[in-house]
Design a protein around this motif. Sequence first.
Motif, PDB file in Angstrom:
ATOM      1  N   SER A   1      38.023  45.958  44.924  1.00 48.06           N
ATOM      2  CA  SER A   1      38.815  46.462  46.040  1.00 48.06           C
ATOM      3  C   SER A   1      40.019  45.582  46.345  1.00 48.06           C
ATOM      4  O   SER A   1      40.620  45.708  47.396  1.00 48.06           O
ATOM      5  CB  SER A   1      37.923  46.586  47.277  1.00 48.06           C
ATOM      6  OG  SER A   1      37.398  45.316  47.590  1.00 48.06           O
TER       7      SER A   1
ATOM      8  N   CYS B   1      30.136  43.706  47.305  1.00 52.05           N
ATOM      9  CA  CYS B   1      29.449  44.129  46.084  1.00 52.05           C
ATOM     10  C   CYS B   1      28.899  42.923  45.321  1.00 52.05           C
ATOM     11  O   CYS B   1      28.010  43.058  44.492  1.00 52.05           O
ATOM     12  CB  CYS B   1      30.409  44.895  45.181  1.00 52.05           C
ATOM     13  SG  CYS B   1      31.747  43.868  44.570  1.00 52.05           S
ATOM     14  N   GLY B   2      29.461  41.729  45.548  1.00 53.35           N
ATOM     15  CA  GLY B   2      28.958  40.532  44.879  1.00 53.35           C
ATOM     16  C   GLY B   2      29.499  40.322  43.474  1.00 53.35           C
ATOM     17  O   GLY B   2      29.112  39.374  42.791  1.00 53.35           O
ATOM     18  N   GLN B   3      30.405  41.177  43.027  1.00 51.27           N
ATOM     19  CA  GLN B   3      30.971  41.027  41.679  1.00 51.27           C
ATOM     20  C   GLN B   3      31.638  39.656  41.494  1.00 51.27           C
ATOM     21  O   GLN B   3      31.548  39.046  40.446  1.00 51.27           O
ATOM     22  CB  GLN B   3      32.025  42.113  41.429  1.00 51.27           C
ATOM     23  CG  GLN B   3      31.460  43.416  40.912  1.00 51.27           C
ATOM     24  CD  GLN B   3      30.723  43.218  39.626  1.00 51.27           C
ATOM     25  OE1 GLN B   3      31.180  42.532  38.726  1.00 51.27           O
ATOM     26  NE2 GLN B   3      29.540  43.807  39.542  1.00 51.27           N
TER      27      GLN B   3
ATOM     28  N   CYS C   1      36.766  43.987  51.697  1.00 55.01           N
ATOM     29  CA  CYS C   1      35.606  43.623  50.871  1.00 55.01           C
ATOM     30  C   CYS C   1      34.491  44.651  50.975  1.00 55.01           C
ATOM     31  O   CYS C   1      34.186  45.166  52.052  1.00 55.01           O
ATOM     32  CB  CYS C   1      35.104  42.252  51.330  1.00 55.01           C
ATOM     33  SG  CYS C   1      33.702  41.653  50.405  1.00 55.01           S
TER      34      CYS C   1
ATOM     35  N   HIS D   1      40.738  35.533  51.014  1.00 53.32           N
ATOM     36  CA  HIS D   1      39.774  36.625  50.952  1.00 53.32           C
ATOM     37  C   HIS D   1      40.007  37.555  52.135  1.00 53.32           C
ATOM     38  O   HIS D   1      39.912  37.142  53.290  1.00 53.32           O
ATOM     39  CB  HIS D   1      38.349  36.064  50.973  1.00 53.32           C
ATOM     40  CG  HIS D   1      37.308  37.133  50.934  1.00 53.32           C
ATOM     41  ND1 HIS D   1      36.254  37.183  51.797  1.00 53.32           N
ATOM     42  CD2 HIS D   1      37.184  38.219  50.129  1.00 53.32           C
ATOM     43  CE1 HIS D   1      35.509  38.252  51.529  1.00 53.32           C
ATOM     44  NE2 HIS D   1      36.055  38.893  50.517  1.00 53.32           N
TER      45      HIS D   1
HETATM   46  S1  SF4 Z   1      32.086  41.001  47.214  1.00 52.13           S
HETATM   47 FE1  SF4 Z   1      33.670  39.927  46.079  1.00 52.13          FE
HETATM   48  S2  SF4 Z   1      34.179  41.300  44.387  1.00 52.13           S
HETATM   49 FE2  SF4 Z   1      33.027  42.512  45.840  1.00 52.13          FE
HETATM   50  S3  SF4 Z   1      34.611  43.437  47.090  1.00 52.13           S
HETATM   51 FE3  SF4 Z   1      34.018  41.573  48.157  1.00 52.13          FE
HETATM   52  S4  SF4 Z   1      35.436  40.037  47.426  1.00 52.13           S
HETATM   53 FE4  SF4 Z   1      35.588  41.764  46.024  1.00 52.13          FE
END
Ligand code: SF4
Lengths: 513, 114
Positions: free
Chosen positions: B54, B78-80, B75, B70
């Motif tokens: 995102s 998702c933890g990616q 956000c 950030h």
């Molecule tokens: S958790 Fe991390 S990868 Fe997922 S949307 Fe939020 S900042 Fe982006």
Amino acid sequence: MKTSKDLIAYNDLKRRIIDPGFCNLCGACESACPIHALKIENRRLNYTHNCADFMDFCSICYDICPFTEALLFETLGFVANAPNRAEGIGYYRRMLLAQAVDKKLRDLSHSGGVVTALLMHAIKTGFIDSAITSEREKETSIEIRPLLSLVPDDLLSTVDYEYFPSSVAMAFGKAVHEYGKTKIAFVGTPCHVRAIRKLEAWEHKIMNSLRIVIGLTCLWSFSLPELTRFLKERYGIEAGDILRIDMDGKYKVSLKNGKVAAISIPEIKAHTLSICRMCEDFTSELADISVGGAHPLKDWSTVIIRTEIGEEIFEEAVKADVIRTRKIEEEPNVYAHFVRMSFLKRKYATEEVERRKKHGEPVPPISIRLREFLPREINLLSSLKAEHIMTKNVITVTPETTLEGLLAIMTRYHHTGYPIVDDEGKLLGIVTFDDISKVLPSKRGGVLVREVAHSKIVTAHPDSSLMEIYEKMIQHKIGKIIIVDRKDHRKLLGIITKTDIMHVLKWPMKKLV
Amino acid sequence: MAIIAEAIKWLLKHPVTIKYPFEREAPPKGFRGRPVWDMHRCIGCGLCSRICPSGAIEIIGRGQEAKIKHYVDRCLFCGQCSESCPRNAIKLMNDFEHARYNRDVMIYEYKRET
Ligand code: SF4
Ligand SMILES: Cc1cc2nc3c(=O)[nH]c(=O)nc-3n(C[C@H](O)[C@H](O)[C@H](O)COP(=O)(O)OP(=O)(O)OC[C@H]3O[C@@H](n4cnc5c(N)ncnc54)[C@H](O)[C@@H]3O)c2cc1C
Ligand code: SF4
Ligand code: SF4
Ligand code: SF4
Ligand code: SF4
């Protein structure tokens, strides 16, 4: 302003390791690359996509490749709190002989079967949940297959590209990502072990799953196609007829029909991998436990325990009666052979590096780093004096000690050189491991130290700087310097070895968070 | 008729909901909350920023000098980012109350302190 191309480690890896032919396909970079841009396929390291498309900056693959200079001193931190250190052996807690109690394992390994026994027991007790050892590639042709049994119980490295690649990658790529293993034991050659330790020092996240590192001793690896071609052309030996290769002064190729062909080291050395000819680590100096052959004993392995966790896994196995041990002091010849191989490897490596430098041929960054200090290190070494670090309780011998007696002392203390003193403690000379190895084992009982020793000794003073001492070592091609009184050159005060100097330089212990 | 009886029965019992925000329940294990950066571990490779579905992560500068921004309002939790970081520099926290009246205060900045 640097362009993003300069900020990508792969460019350096390619230029300094891959293009000059130093990559031995250990696979560490494959398993470490966060975007899986590197892949070993068809005995080549392939670069599958441009990492600059995905990353702004990346130092990983260059930093963790076992043949680059990065992180070398940091990796020493994993073993450096062991109580002992000795040239050619590294940092260690203790050194001994061991064998698997199960005879089947010993027969399978042609030697002590220690690694397998340790791993089997550790899996059984839950100390580890998996072990990464090297696997054969499936497409190995029948002709090459018998050569796998060349994996020596004794002093020769015969495992080739066929079996070399991706050992590390398999370990971490597969065990962590695909099988979700969290307590992994890793077994590998010294270069593999160094790659794993570099990953650990880099604090790569896959290393959270590493439990223990078992290192093998390794003299050289051969390029299998080259070796088989050479044996066939020169000796008419077919690869399929080879049973095993041993080494005791010469390489002995045993054939299935019972015949043995003896080949000299210089002759066979030409068929080793070029990187191996400059490799200086015989005993896997960064492992938790190192295991090697115990020539001339058939059924035993030499074991070096370096770390607490190494001690733990080994003791468990001994207590459970899976492994039995012997003191190495009982077998001075095993020790002598082991150390001789380690020194030989170092000597050949130094010669090869010098030769290459002279001819303007490329030299791997690790070899350069091990010979040249950084300015910061030179400052440190120049500011420290011999008296700060020298060993003061020097173990000495008398001129009347026999070589057999001397070897017994060496096998007990693992130092490779001893000052010779007279009854009043006055310095007469020095005797080193090299002097012993020039005399046949059977004759050592009758030869006295004074007959072989050097009376010309290289000395320094308590206020000499470490840099000065190091330069003397290089100039005279020796590993130790005796420290004597400035006024009385026969008054022995201490001794400093190259490992002492490296110890000063090592970085503070760094561990995973 | 039965419905009324049931309703009365439930009225006398404890409520199934809790009185948020006066009461809070601890998030379950493995909960994916706001990602937080440990800049001493970050090498500034930019992978998290590129992988974020995102576009919630902005990286300014490279390597050790890198600064991370950030945007928690974008956000997805998702933890990616945390999954992909080669050096485990990103941890997902347990907090989940991120709504504010002003989007400008929904930006978290991270920088390596020396
Ligand atoms: S958790 Fe991390 S990868 Fe997922 S949307 Fe939020 S900042 Fe982006
Ligand atoms: C490339 C190579 C070079 C060697 N050179 C020497 C030498 O110069 N001097 C010497 O004394 N011994 C050498 N060895 C032998 C090695 O030290 C012995 O494996 C060791 O003695 C362990 O014996 P063991 O019977 O206790 O172990 P075992 O119980 O037989 O176990 C040996 C372990 O090694 C693993 N292994 C086999 N091949 C590889 C490989 N290519 N890479 C990583 N792991 C592998 C096996 O999977 C197994 O886990 C070499 C081995 C290799 C693989
Ligand atoms: S580790 Fe991967 S992404 Fe990083 S520089 Fe090397 S190839 Fe590129
Ligand atoms: S890490 Fe291993 S596979 Fe990668 S370049 Fe270095 S030697 Fe080759
Ligand atoms: S000689 Fe050195 S580089 Fe070659 S396989 Fe053995 S440890 Fe690795
Ligand atoms: S992926 Fe990890 S190391 Fe790379 S920029 Fe993001 S936080 Fe830093």
